[in-house]
Design an enzyme around this catalytic site. Structure first.
Site, PDB file in Angstrom:
ATOM      1  N   GLY A   1     -65.812  -2.244  -1.624  1.00 34.76           N
ATOM      2  CA  GLY A   1     -64.777  -1.328  -1.153  1.00 34.76           C
ATOM      3  C   GLY A   1     -64.021  -0.679  -2.299  1.00 34.76           C
ATOM      4  O   GLY A   1     -63.677  -1.341  -3.284  1.00 34.76           O
TER       5      GLY A   1
ATOM      6  N   ALA B   1     -61.108 -14.619   0.139  1.00 38.41           N
ATOM      7  CA  ALA B   1     -59.934 -13.769   0.342  1.00 38.41           C
ATOM      8  C   ALA B   1     -59.712 -13.020  -0.965  1.00 38.41           C
ATOM      9  O   ALA B   1     -58.712 -13.194  -1.656  1.00 38.41           O
ATOM     10  CB  ALA B   1     -58.714 -14.592   0.712  1.00 38.41           C
TER      11      ALA B   1
ATOM     12  N   ILE C   1     -71.084  -7.471  11.349  1.00 36.53           N
ATOM     13  CA  ILE C   1     -69.685  -7.789  11.461  1.00 36.53           C
ATOM     14  C   ILE C   1     -69.086  -8.027  10.071  1.00 36.53           C
ATOM     15  O   ILE C   1     -69.807  -8.424   9.151  1.00 36.53           O
ATOM     16  CB  ILE C   1     -69.448  -9.065  12.325  1.00 36.53           C
ATOM     17  CG1 ILE C   1     -70.244 -10.252  11.759  1.00 36.53           C
ATOM     18  CG2 ILE C   1     -69.797  -8.810  13.759  1.00 36.53           C
ATOM     19  CD1 ILE C   1     -70.011 -11.582  12.501  1.00 36.53           C
TER      20      ILE C   1
ATOM     21  N   ASN D   1     -68.389   2.069   0.406  1.00 40.61           N
ATOM     22  CA  ASN D   1     -67.442   1.390   1.297  1.00 40.61           C
ATOM     23  C   ASN D   1     -66.025   1.762   0.854  1.00 40.61           C
ATOM     24  O   ASN D   1     -65.680   1.672  -0.324  1.00 40.61           O
ATOM     25  CB  ASN D   1     -67.670  -0.124   1.214  1.00 40.61           C
ATOM     26  CG  ASN D   1     -66.801  -0.900   2.181  1.00 40.61           C
ATOM     27  OD1 ASN D   1     -65.613  -1.087   1.942  1.00 40.61           O
ATOM     28  ND2 ASN D   1     -67.383  -1.366   3.268  1.00 40.61           N
TER      29      ASN D   1
ATOM     30  N   CYS E   1     -60.950  -5.671   7.131  1.00 43.85           N
ATOM     31  CA  CYS E   1     -60.796  -6.762   6.169  1.00 43.85           C
ATOM     32  C   CYS E   1     -59.660  -7.673   6.602  1.00 43.85           C
ATOM     33  O   CYS E   1     -58.523  -7.224   6.767  1.00 43.85           O
ATOM     34  CB  CYS E   1     -60.515  -6.242   4.774  1.00 43.85           C
ATOM     35  SG  CYS E   1     -60.379  -7.608   3.604  1.00 43.85           S
TER      36      CYS E   1
ATOM     37  N   GLY F   1     -74.225 -10.224   8.853  1.00 45.47           N
ATOM     38  CA  GLY F   1     -73.597 -11.500   9.175  1.00 45.47           C
ATOM     39  C   GLY F   1     -74.636 -12.591   9.050  1.00 45.47           C
ATOM     40  O   GLY F   1     -75.467 -12.770   9.943  1.00 45.47           O
TER      41      GLY F   1
END
Ligand SMILES: Cc1cc2nc3c(=O)[nH]c(=O)nc-3n(C[C@H](O)[C@H](O)[C@H](O)COP(=O)(O)O)c2cc1C
Length: 301
Positions: free
Chosen positions: A46, A70, A190, A99, A129, A242
């Site tokens: 991203g 995270a 996902i 992204n 996110c 996923g």
């Protein structure tokens, strides 16, 4: 000869296998192991309008059957990305999917506009996110917000827009329909599922952010279910991801309704897994005399 090519929003991919955002950088670290020209597409980490520092560490943890992260969308910002990453990717014969992340609708639109004149094939918009406080998932859980932000980004984007959906919702089909109504050209799903891990020896959270996004084999059946449900609900193509770690996993998502698949967490323990997935799909097609992969998309009802 098995024909592995697929078309998404008018963009032809040589095969249906791409990298999942955030698990492959822009391919630089992997290019010693993987000929990027063999991939259907590289989906980048991203990128935002300005650099983001990400979350405090520790920000990854291993779990049984996968991992939690995270990272908080650490990225160098669109200026560095355009100078460094796009020219690198242009050396390869693969599709480039960027992204995009943001805190506000304007942030996303600014990046889409910056990319309009760049040699990029598609934009993937991360509204899912779970690890950033504003932006990200706060858009992705409300159908009205999803429709609005999709429509707004579409006004600024020159390339086809893929909206990346969160599994952290009650009804994924409602969100998928909202993205379609806003003019999305495709969907990807996902993103990670929110989880928590406690370090019992330190008696604290394994991840400084307390919660993290769960990915890897643990989430694969959830991804298959959500792709299947969404394929029944919308007409636009779906990119499934996923827990894909093998051709079998990828084929499940394709048979459930995905036009292409992305490989994420598996890259961390096997940098060459994307190539194995491509070869495995080809072998499966030859074994079962399937002429084109398009015959397999959504073939299970
Ligand atoms: C370390 C890490 C970083 C990620 N970064 C991003 C990101 O920047 N943007 C995004 O849309 N998804 C991001 N994701 C989510 C993945 O692209 C993918 O949707 C998810 O991990 C499920 O696929 P997997 O089980 O194959 O990893 C990240 C996942 C991981 C594990």
């Amino acid at each position: 000869m098995a024909d592995l090519s697929v078309k998404i929003a008018g963009v032809e991919l040589k095969n249906p296998v791409m990298t999942a955002s955030g698990t492959f950088g822009s391919g630089m670290e992997y290019s010693d192991f993987v000929d990027l020209s063999r991939l259907g597409a590289v989906v980048t980490k991203g990128v935002a309008n300005v650099p983001w520092p990400g979350n405090p560490t520790p920000r990854v943890a291993e779990i049984r059957s996968g991992m939690m992260n995270a990272i908080g969308l650490q990225n160098p910002g669109i200026d560095v990305f355009c100078k460094r990453d796009i020219p690198f990717l242009q050396n390869y014969d693969t599709r480039i999917i960027v992204n995009v992340c943001g805190r506000t609708t304007e942030d996303y639109c600014e990046v889409a506009e910056r990319l309009a004149e760049e040699p990029v094939d598609m934009l993937e918009i991360n509204i899912s996110c779970p690890n950033v406080k504003c932006g990200g998932i706060s858009f992705g859980q409300d159908p009205k917000a999803v429709e609005q932000i999709t429509a707004e980004i579409k006004k600024h984007a020159k390339q086809p827009v893929i909206m990346k959906l969160s599994p952290n919702v009650t009804d994924i089909t409602e969100i998928a329909r909202a993205a379609e109504a806003g003019g999305a050209d495709a969907l990807s799903m996902i993103n990670t599922l929110t989880g928590m891990k406690i370090d019992i020896n330190r008696r604290t959270f394994a991840i400084a952010n307390k919660t993290g996004g769960v990915s890897g084999p643990a989430v694969h059946p959830i991804a298959v279910r959500m792709v299947y449900q969404t394929a029944q609900a919308v007409k636009i193509p779906i990119i499934g991801m996923g827990g894909v770690a093998s051709a079998e996993d990828a084929l499940e998502l394709i048979l459930a309704g995905a036009s292409a698949v992305a490989v994420g967490t598996a890259n961390f323990h096997d940098p060459m897994v994307t190539l194995k997935v491509i070869d495995g799909i080809k072998e499966y097609m030859e074994r079962f005399h399937v002429g084109t992969v398009k015959e397999l998309i959504g073939a299970v009802h």
